[in-house]
Design a protein around this motif. Structure first.
Motif, PDB file in Angstrom:
ATOM      1  N   HIS A 356       0.845  -1.191   0.000  1.00  0.00           N
ATOM      2  CA  HIS A 356       0.000   0.000   0.000  1.00  0.00           C
ATOM      3  C   HIS A 356       0.872   1.229   0.000  1.00  0.00           C
ATOM      4  N   PHE A 357       0.460   2.224  -0.757  1.00  0.00           N
ATOM      5  CA  PHE A 357       1.278   3.427  -0.815  1.00  0.00           C
ATOM      6  C   PHE A 357       0.407   4.622  -1.128  1.00  0.00           C
ATOM      7  N   GLN A 358       0.990   5.763  -0.921  1.00  0.00           N
ATOM      8  CA  GLN A 358       0.299   6.999  -1.237  1.00  0.00           C
ATOM      9  C   GLN A 358       1.324   7.942  -1.849  1.00  0.00           C
ATOM     10  N   ILE A 359       0.924   8.603  -2.948  1.00  0.00           N
ATOM     11  CA  ILE A 359       1.837   9.557  -3.588  1.00  0.00           C
ATOM     12  C   ILE A 359       1.322  10.958  -3.302  1.00  0.00           C
ATOM     13  N   VAL A 360       2.179  11.798  -2.770  1.00  0.00           N
ATOM     14  CA  VAL A 360       1.792  13.183  -2.545  1.00  0.00           C
ATOM     15  C   VAL A 360       2.700  14.060  -3.402  1.00  0.00           C
ATOM     16  N   VAL A 361       2.092  14.795  -4.331  1.00  0.00           N
ATOM     17  CA  VAL A 361       2.880  15.660  -5.197  1.00  0.00           C
ATOM     18  C   VAL A 361       2.616  17.105  -4.806  1.00  0.00           C
ATOM     19  N   MET A 370       7.939  14.942  -5.092  1.00  0.00           N
ATOM     20  CA  MET A 370       7.084  13.766  -5.012  1.00  0.00           C
ATOM     21  C   MET A 370       7.464  12.969  -3.773  1.00  0.00           C
ATOM     22  N   LEU A 371       6.450  12.762  -2.935  1.00  0.00           N
ATOM     23  CA  LEU A 371       6.657  12.003  -1.706  1.00  0.00           C
ATOM     24  C   LEU A 371       5.883  10.702  -1.842  1.00  0.00           C
ATOM     25  N   VAL A 372       6.542   9.590  -1.550  1.00  0.00           N
ATOM     26  CA  VAL A 372       5.845   8.315  -1.551  1.00  0.00           C
ATOM     27  C   VAL A 372       5.802   7.822  -0.115  1.00  0.00           C
ATOM     28  N   ARG A 373       4.589   7.664   0.392  1.00  0.00           N
ATOM     29  CA  ARG A 373       4.448   7.153   1.750  1.00  0.00           C
ATOM     30  C   ARG A 373       4.175   5.669   1.646  1.00  0.00           C
ATOM     31  N   VAL A 374       4.938   4.890   2.389  1.00  0.00           N
ATOM     32  CA  VAL A 374       4.805   3.441   2.272  1.00  0.00           C
ATOM     33  C   VAL A 374       4.941   2.806   3.653  1.00  0.00           C
ATOM     34  N   GLU A 375       4.215   1.733   3.832  1.00  0.00           N
ATOM     35  CA  GLU A 375       4.195   1.089   5.142  1.00  0.00           C
ATOM     36  C   GLU A 375       5.380   0.149   5.304  1.00  0.00           C
ATOM     37  N   VAL A 376       5.991   0.165   6.480  1.00  0.00           N
ATOM     38  CA  VAL A 376       7.057  -0.780   6.771  1.00  0.00           C
ATOM     39  C   VAL A 376       6.399  -2.146   6.985  1.00  0.00           C
ATOM     40  N   ILE A 389      16.673   3.706   8.165  1.00  0.00           N
ATOM     41  CA  ILE A 389      17.159   4.655   7.153  1.00  0.00           C
ATOM     42  C   ILE A 389      17.586   3.896   5.905  1.00  0.00           C
ATOM     43  N   LYS A 390      18.204   2.728   6.114  1.00  0.00           N
ATOM     44  CA  LYS A 390      18.653   1.924   4.984  1.00  0.00           C
ATOM     45  C   LYS A 390      17.461   1.470   4.134  1.00  0.00           C
ATOM     46  N   VAL A 391      16.384   1.043   4.830  1.00  0.00           N
ATOM     47  CA  VAL A 391      15.183   0.635   4.096  1.00  0.00           C
ATOM     48  C   VAL A 391      14.660   1.813   3.272  1.00  0.00           C
ATOM     49  N   ARG A 392      14.589   2.966   3.918  1.00  0.00           N
ATOM     50  CA  ARG A 392      14.094   4.141   3.205  1.00  0.00           C
ATOM     51  C   ARG A 392      14.983   4.451   1.990  1.00  0.00           C
ATOM     52  N   ASN A 393      16.312   4.392   2.207  1.00  0.00           N
ATOM     53  CA  ASN A 393      17.214   4.671   1.091  1.00  0.00           C
ATOM     54  C   ASN A 393      17.059   3.666  -0.044  1.00  0.00           C
ATOM     55  N   THR A 394      16.862   2.386   0.331  1.00  0.00           N
ATOM     56  CA  THR A 394      16.671   1.364  -0.698  1.00  0.00           C
ATOM     57  C   THR A 394      15.446   1.669  -1.535  1.00  0.00           C
ATOM     58  N   VAL A 395      14.344   2.014  -0.856  1.00  0.00           N
ATOM     59  CA  VAL A 395      13.116   2.305  -1.587  1.00  0.00           C
ATOM     60  C   VAL A 395      13.331   3.529  -2.480  1.00  0.00           C
ATOM     61  N   THR A 402      13.709   3.176 -11.308  1.00  0.00           N
ATOM     62  CA  THR A 402      12.593   2.847 -12.192  1.00  0.00           C
ATOM     63  C   THR A 402      11.993   4.094 -12.824  1.00  0.00           C
ATOM     64  N   LEU A 403      11.818   5.134 -12.010  1.00  0.00           N
ATOM     65  CA  LEU A 403      11.076   6.302 -12.491  1.00  0.00           C
ATOM     66  C   LEU A 403      11.971   7.341 -13.150  1.00  0.00           C
ATOM     67  N   ASN A 404      13.271   7.247 -12.920  1.00  0.00           N
ATOM     68  CA  ASN A 404      14.222   8.250 -13.401  1.00  0.00           C
ATOM     69  C   ASN A 404      13.976   9.613 -12.785  1.00  0.00           C
ATOM     70  N   VAL A 405      13.365   9.630 -11.616  1.00  0.00           N
ATOM     71  CA  VAL A 405      13.144  10.900 -10.962  1.00  0.00           C
ATOM     72  C   VAL A 405      13.357  10.677  -9.462  1.00  0.00           C
ATOM     73  N   THR A 406      13.918  11.671  -8.805  1.00  0.00           N
ATOM     74  CA  THR A 406      14.198  11.539  -7.384  1.00  0.00           C
ATOM     75  C   THR A 406      12.908  11.723  -6.585  1.00  0.00           C
ATOM     76  N   VAL A 407      12.614  10.770  -5.709  1.00  0.00           N
ATOM     77  CA  VAL A 407      11.430  10.899  -4.875  1.00  0.00           C
ATOM     78  C   VAL A 407      11.857  10.800  -3.424  1.00  0.00           C
ATOM     79  N   GLU A 408      11.031  11.360  -2.568  1.00  0.00           N
ATOM     80  CA  GLU A 408      11.288  11.256  -1.148  1.00  0.00           C
ATOM     81  C   GLU A 408      10.390  10.146  -0.631  1.00  0.00           C
TER      82      GLU A 408
END
Lengths: 433, 145, 451
Positions: A356-361, A370-376, A389-395, A402-408
């Motif tokens: 599950h995720f949510q994209i906030v632009v 672009m912020l992607v909120r995702v559940e651990v 932090i490592k998990v967040r960095n991996t995502v 994949t997207l060729n764009v930097t997201v938070e």
């Protein structure tokens, strides 16, 4: 008035349409006989080249979609051999596999020529210094504008993206007269310049902005022009058409779609019937001269309207107005097309997070954020902050790849994101252009 | 001094590289000055961290550690007293939540007399005031230091 | 028995297509007999001196040295001409070294300077053509052909490596994938999906690529030629790369001031690099005295480009250490230079990007949050260069919060990235903990060893 190819650009309308018909007929015959993919498509639609007898008969031909490119990855519907290909560009697809576009030397020539006409019609030429701040490499924006500006004899600065302070320094020191970038990036450059104590209007030689790859508005045009003291022109394209392709002329009343290269239709979204000038609908494009990857009635997904009268600048080719929306859920983030399905696809490959995720632009300052909120997920939970932090960095890294764009990425607690039944509304777009 | 401010407690924060022996060096300095550590925590980051401590003689600790070359700063924190029994933290946390106070970081200690939650919040003075008004028990500077 | 192979020559892999030997992009020019070559060089040197006279720096330098257009009567007269150093180019920022008016300029590249301001390099349309032509010569020489699929895995944009090879390969009729850097898994996927035969990247990135490939399901069987450059690499590295990637590996040399890549390149003999004598007049000098050294003597490479229009240079000091090889090459092309073995200055090459310690110092001194002392540690992790910069936290900037530190760390990293075009790791250390130097500071610890 600057003009790259006066004979073609001012070709009387009847002659242009005759030329378009001939090119269309030739294209259909070629594809029917030499491309298994198109042959099959036309057979299924019960169309034969003999049925194409006027320009309007284009509406008998079947549509093409982005999914056709994905399904034929990488080069299943190419109509040129590798021997004749001189370039590949790759952009992200809707899920998993990317979209691949191949070019023959003639394709590159036509692409570059289309831009040379457009840039000239904005008053650019030899003696201009053009700073190209689109991404270079697989993205078509950088190399496209680079070749176009080089063709008209300008001095090209292949600045690419990033390092905005240096962009400002270069603009000032290398006396750039034109910049090609996304409209939001130009606003950002303007702001950074002011922070550095530099007024683009008073302290630089900049006079033209070639702005595209994302939607913008007349309001923004007025703001950019008044604030930065430049003329701002819209440019349109997408990699399937070759790349950035059609730009406005000095009249600033929509971009010229060069009729010898492309046949454009605007259709009613419901009925698929052709719409008249000024009526808003879905744009469908047939590329008349592409060799490696022909595009027949390609549904890009953009909503806009078309003008067919002769432009105030005198050019006879039809003009298309600003894109006002999309038929699907595609987002454009800093000039890059992003489909929520890509995010979903990527998250599924990472066990440390849920699906599950949510994209906030949002637009922070002038730039898209672009912020992607995702559940651990249970696998991702750890008592060490470093691990999280490592998990967040991996995502973040995987999404970027994949997207060729930097997201938070923001990691949130399991079960905290809204669940949807049916088509989920996972995107919150807070931008107001 | 306003009512809120006397509840602002000076925590010493020491910048320390993440390598063996650094904590011992800090502790040695405090020992030499006979400074007692009431509560203590380490926050980790990439290659370095911040050692945070509540001590009985913060000014002396600051002077000593600075003289030893450490990079030290004071940070205002609040110490909330909790009942030392099940539900004690719940009461305090509920109060903070109701008051809309966002915790940046927290650590706790337990002594013979009480359990204490040390929290770092923004606008600490205002927060202390709110907690007081809502009936929370705060330790004052005098009690600790 | 054939001619004896020099000792340091790498044997060609057995399955390498020997048929390519003897293939030329421009055979006449590439194999000019010595007297014809020298005549051409002399004509072009005179033209270059003439062009340089339009540049303020040279006008002054020539006047001081008493040089006029008639001073160049033979190739040996080049020794009368003054040297040009990177510092001079910086002082001419931005357009001081342009010998043509701006409308003649068709491209502008910049490269990082030794401090602050970058070096600007301009190209006319002819320059761009000449440059692409040199790359086409190199690629043809090592067996690349029209129809080959070429993946260009170096930075595009201001870095000349990307656009340089791109234009050359396009001129040859290769299918170019402008993949640029990053996203290694996708690079491998593209090599597999597009049947790539030829790659260009730094040798260390190639090594990284081969390691990542082992973790994926994609085979890179289609590869046959690897063009590696922009950083020094060894014969051991060559053997390793050839084994892992199943390519034949060739060394590429160039620098932006001399167009970019394409200045010199290995041929299939692979015992030295052919420098294109019709385009570059080459000298080896003692970097200390400036005296010219003879064939076989190791020294600094000094180059006078012979065809550059927008930005002619006279006796440019490259800073790279090499020697002229005496033996004639079996391939029929001219005198070679040995592979670059080092630098005559303190420049570092990190993942193909040139870094001067003075640039780092310039950045650090401009940041009030940190002290003035710094140390640079260079390591090779998973075959990729990693640069760690240790810098002291400034006492006044620490207010007790972890975020003071993380923010400072991020700011230093971003400033360095902006200045160097390079991602570095920044380590904040306690004030006063870094070594202080009396006399010449030794701030760089290069732990990469022999690569």
């Amino acid at each position: 008035m600057q003009c790259w190819d006066p004979r073609m650009e001012f070709l009387p309308r009847e002659d242009l349409e005759r030329l378009q018909y001939r090119l269309l007929k030739l294209l259909v015959c070629r594809l029917y006989h030499f491309s298994p993919f198109y042959h099959h498509r036309m057979e299924s639609a019960r169309v034969h080249p003999d049925d194409i007898n006027t320009l309007d008969d284009v509406n008998k031909l079947p549509f093409m979609y982005k999914s056709d490119l994905r399904d034929s990855y990488p080069d299943g519907i190419f109509t040129a051999t590798t021997e004749d290909l001189v370039r590949y560009h790759v952009s992200s697809g809707t899920t998993g596999k990317p979209t691949v576009v191949g070019y023959t030397a003639a394709d590159l020539h036509n692409w570059t020529d289309s831009l040379a006409r457009g840039l000239s019609s904005c008053g650019l030429g030899r003696g201009d210094v053009v700073q190209v701040c689109y991404g270079y490499g697989l993205f078509t924006g950088g190399l496209g504008l680079h070749y176009g500006a080089e063709r008209i004899g300008a001095a090209v600065i292949p600045a690419s993206v990033g390092n905005t302070e240096r962009q400002v320094e270069m603009m000032q020191d290398l006396k750039a007269t034109a910049i090609a970038c996304t409209p939001s990036y130009l606003l950002h450059i303007g702001e950074v310049a002011e922070r550095m104590g530099i007024s683009i209007k008073n302290d630089t030689s900049l006079r033209v902005g070639i702005l595209g790859a994302e939607p913008w508005s007349e309001r923004m045009r007025t703001r950019v022009q008044d604030w930065l003291g430049i003329k701002a022109y819209d440019i349109y394209g997408t990699s399937e058409l070759s790349g950035p392709m059609f730009s406005e002329c000095s009249a600033q009343e929509g971009f010229h779609v060069w009729g010898d290269l492309a046949l454009v239709e605007v259709l009613d979204r419901e009925s698929g019937e052709p719409l008249g000038p000024g009526e808003e609908g879905e744009m469908v494009v047939t590329m008349l001269q592409k060799e490696a990857l022909p595009m027949i009635r390609y549904r890009i997904g953009d909503i806009t309207s078309m003008e067919t009268d002769v432009c105030p600048c005198g050019r006879t080719h039809p003009r298309v107005r600003r894109v006002t929306g999309r038929v699907d859920d595609m987002l454009i983030i800093r000039g890059i097309n992003v489909f929520p399905s890509q995010v979903e696809y990527t998250l599924m490959t990472i066990p440390e997070v849920g699906r599950h995720f949510q994209i906030v632009v949002d637009r922070k300052g002038s730039l898209d954020d672009m912020l992607v909120r995702v559940e651990v997920s249970p696998e991702g939970i750890s008592d060490r902050i470093q691990d999280l932090i490592k998990v967040r960095n991996t995502v973040e890294q995987k999404l970027k790849n994949t997207l060729n764009v930097t997201v938070e990425v923001e990691l949130v607690e399991p079960g905290s994101l809204p669940r949807f039944e049916g088509k989920s509304k996972r995107v919150i777009d807070r931008r107001n252009l | 001094m306003t009512a809120g401010e006397s509840y602002l407690i000076k925590q010493i924060s020491v910048f320390s590289e993440n390598r063996p022996g650094r904590l011992a060096a800090i502790a040695a300095a405090l020992k030499e000055e006979e400074i007692n550590i009431l509560a203590f925590s380490i926050a980790e980051a990439d290659g370095f961290g911040v050692v945070r401590a509540l001590v009985d003689k913060p000014d002396k600790a600051y002077a000593k550690l600075s003289a030893r070359g450490f990079n030290v700063a004071f940070t205002d924190v609040i110490a909330v007293q909790m009942r030392d029994e099940p539900g004690g933290l719940f009461e305090v946390a509920t109060l903070l939540g109701t008051a809309g106070i966002n915790i940046e970081y927290a650590y706790a200690y337990h002594s013979r007399d009480a359990a204490v939650l040390i929290i770092r919040v923004d606008r600490a003075a205002d927060a202390a005031k709110v907690i007081k008004e809502m009936g929370g028990k705060l330790l004052s500077t005098i009690t600790i230091q | 028995m054939g001619p004896k192979r020099p000792r340091d020559q790498a044997p060609l892999p057995r399955d390498y297509d020997q048929g390519i030997i003897g293939m030329f992009w421009n055979e006449v020019i590439e194999t000019l007999p010595p007297d014809a070559l020298e005549a051409l060089q002399l004509t072009r040197l005179k033209e270059t001196v003439h062009r340089a006279m339009k540049v303020g720096f040279y006008k002054k330098a020539f006047r001081e040295a008493g040089i006029t257009q008639d001073s160049i009567k033979s190739l040996a007269d080049v020794e009368k001409l003054p040297f040009t150093r990177k510092q001079d180019l910086r002082d001419g920022y931005p357009f001081g070294f342009f010998a043509v008016p701006l409308p003649e300029v068709n491209r502008i590249h910049t490269t990082s300077g030794t401090t602050g301001k970058p070096t600007v390099v301009g190209y006319t349309k002819n320059d761009l053509d000449s440059w692409a032509d040199l790359i086409a010569r190199n690629m043809t020489m090592v067996g690349v052909r029209k129809g080959d699929v070429f993946q260009n895995m170096v930075n595009y944009g201001m870095f000349t490596g990307g656009l340089g090879f791109h234009y050359g390969a396009e001129k040859m009729g290769c299918t170019v994938i402008p993949s640029a850097t990053g996203n290694t898994k996708r690079q491998i996927e593209m090599i597999h999906d597009f049947g790539v035969n030829v790659i260009h990247c730094t040798p260390s990135y190639a090594m990284h690529l081969s390691e990542v490939a082992e973790e994926t399901d994609f085979s890179m069987d289609s590869l046959k030629i690897g063009l590696f450059g922009a950083e020094p690499w060894s014969e051991t590295m060559r053997r390793e790369l050839e084994r892992r990637l199943d390519v034949t590996a060739f060394d590429s040399y160039g620098l932006s001031e001399l167009f970019g890549p394409g200045v010199a390149f290995e041929c299939p003999e692979r015992n030295g690099l052919h420098i294109w004598h019709d385009a570059y007049l080459t000298e080896i000098i003692d970097p200390a005295s400036g005296e010219r050294l003879g064939p076989g003597e190791r020294g600094e490479l000094v180059v006078t480009p012979l065809t550059k229009e927008a930005m002619p240079l006279i006796r440019y000091r490259t800073g790279d250490v090499t020697k002229l090889l005496e033996d004639r090459c079996a391939c029929g092309r001219g005198t070679k230079i040995a592979r670059i073995t080092g630098r005559s200055d303190d420049m570092l090459v990190i993942r193909g990007i040139n870094v001067f310690p003075s640039q780092i110092e310039h950045v650090i001194l401009g940041l009030p949050e940190v002290g003035n002392q710094f140390m640079v540690y260079v390591d090779r992790v998973n075959h990729l260069d990693e640069m760690l910069i240790a810098v002291e936290m400034n006492r006044e900037s620490f207010h007790g919060e972890l975020t003071d530190l993380t923010r400072t760390q991020a700011k230093v990293a971003k400033s360095l990235r902006d200045a160097l075009d390079l991602r570095t790791t920044v380590k904040l250390v306690e004030p006063g903990s870094l070594p202080r130097f009396e006399g010449k500071a030794k701030r760089v610890v290069d732990r990469r060893g022999v690569v």
